[in-house]
Structure formats: structure tokens, C-alpha cells
Design an enzyme around this catalytic site. Structure first.
Site, PDB file in Angstrom:
ATOM      1  CB  CYS A 110      44.095  36.191  44.581  1.00  0.00           C
ATOM      2  SG  CYS A 110      43.250  37.599  43.850  1.00  0.00           S
ATOM      3  CB  CYS A 118      46.338  38.058  40.528  1.00  0.00           C
ATOM      4  SG  CYS A 118      46.719  38.030  42.294  1.00  0.00           S
ATOM      5  CB  CYS A 124      44.546  40.236  46.431  1.00  0.00           C
ATOM      6  SG  CYS A 124      46.005  39.608  45.587  1.00  0.00           S
ATOM      7  CB  CYS A 163      45.589  41.770  41.673  1.00  0.00           C
ATOM      8  SG  CYS A 163      44.200  40.951  42.478  1.00  0.00           S
ATOM      9  CB  CYS A 196      34.755  37.336  57.287  1.00  0.00           C
ATOM     10  SG  CYS A 196      33.098  36.837  57.002  1.00  0.00           S
TER      11      CYS A 196
END
Ligand SMILES: [Zn+2]
Length: 136
Positions: free
Chosen positions: A47, A50, A99, A102, A122
Site C-alpha cells: 500500500c 501504510c 486497503c 488504512c 485494476c
């Protein structure tokens, strides 16, 4: 650390303006512009906010869409890092992916991917950070 309840100012300091628009405001980078689109190195995709592990390079494929695409979320050790949310902001209804750790906007998932899952994750390059596998 409680990543979910960080104020926008926290992210504004931590991210570039482009990353902020995408990950915190749900915008999309232009197709075929992302730095990770043609990345074929072996490693993990984290990510961009985070650094939670989100995708494995083994599941990345060329979808022709102009964005990095994966047929599966997670890796062997991190098997459920993504959250799904129905997104009706365009004419068609899509499924937004975020995510789980976060709440960063990653992209969308579509049901036209390759085997074995049939899914196409995607993802914006700017929502990701690539961590190359250590060569030993
Ligand atoms: Zn995150």
C-alpha cells in the site's frame, strides 16, 4: 497505530499531491502513465500509504487496460488485505477496492480477469509501492 482515523492533514504531509488525490480522494491516474504498469520484477506490492502487503508479483498480468492489474489480492502470508465497496459514482456500478488497513483507495475490481480467479484488480500505480524481492 490507528491508520484508519488519521486526519487528512496527516496524509497531506505524508503523500505527494497526486498520491493524495488518488488514495484519499478516490481519483484515478491516467491510463498508461503509471510507473509500475510494466514492472515485471519479482516482489511484493505494498500500500502506498501504510505499506501493508497487498499484491504479489506472481499474480500481476498485462490486462491491456493501462493500469497495473492483478488476478488476485494478497500473498501467501497476507491473504486478505483488501476491502470491497460498491461504487455507483459512474453510470455503471463498479466495485471499489481499498486497503483494509488504512482505507486508501486502490482502484476497482472487475469480473473479466484471467484464470484461476476470473478477477481483474485494476490498481493505480500511485496507490502502490513496489518492494523487490531480495536477491540472494
Ligand atoms: Zn494502506
Amino acid at each position: 497505530m490507528d491508520w484508519r482515523n488519521k486526519p487528512k492533514s496527516f496524509w497531506a504531509e505524508r503523500l505527494t499531491p497526486e498520491q493524495f488525490r488518488i488514495m484519499r480522494e478516490g481519483s484515478t491516474e491516467r491510463a498508461f502513465t503509471g510507473a509500475l504498469l510494466n514492472n515485471k520484477d519479482t516482489g511484493q506490492y505494498l500500500c502506498g500509504s501504510c505499506e501493508t502487503v497487498l499484491f504479489d508479483s506472481k499474480t500481476k498480468y498485462d490486462s491491456g487496460s493501462g493500469w497495473p492489474s492483478f488476478y488476485k489480492a494478497g500473498t501467501e502470508d497476507h491473504n486478505d488485505p483488501v476491502e470491497y465497496k460498491k461504487d455507483d459514482s459512474l453510470f455503471e456500478s463498479r466495485v471499489e477496492i481499498l486497503c483494509k488497513n488504512c482505507g486508501a483507495h486502490l482502484g476497482h475490481v472487475f469480473a473479466d480477469g484471467p484464470k484461476p480467479t476470473g478477477q481483474r484488480y485494476c490498481v493505480n500505480s500511485l496507490s502502490l509501492k513496489f518492494k523487490k524481492e531480495d536477491e540472494e
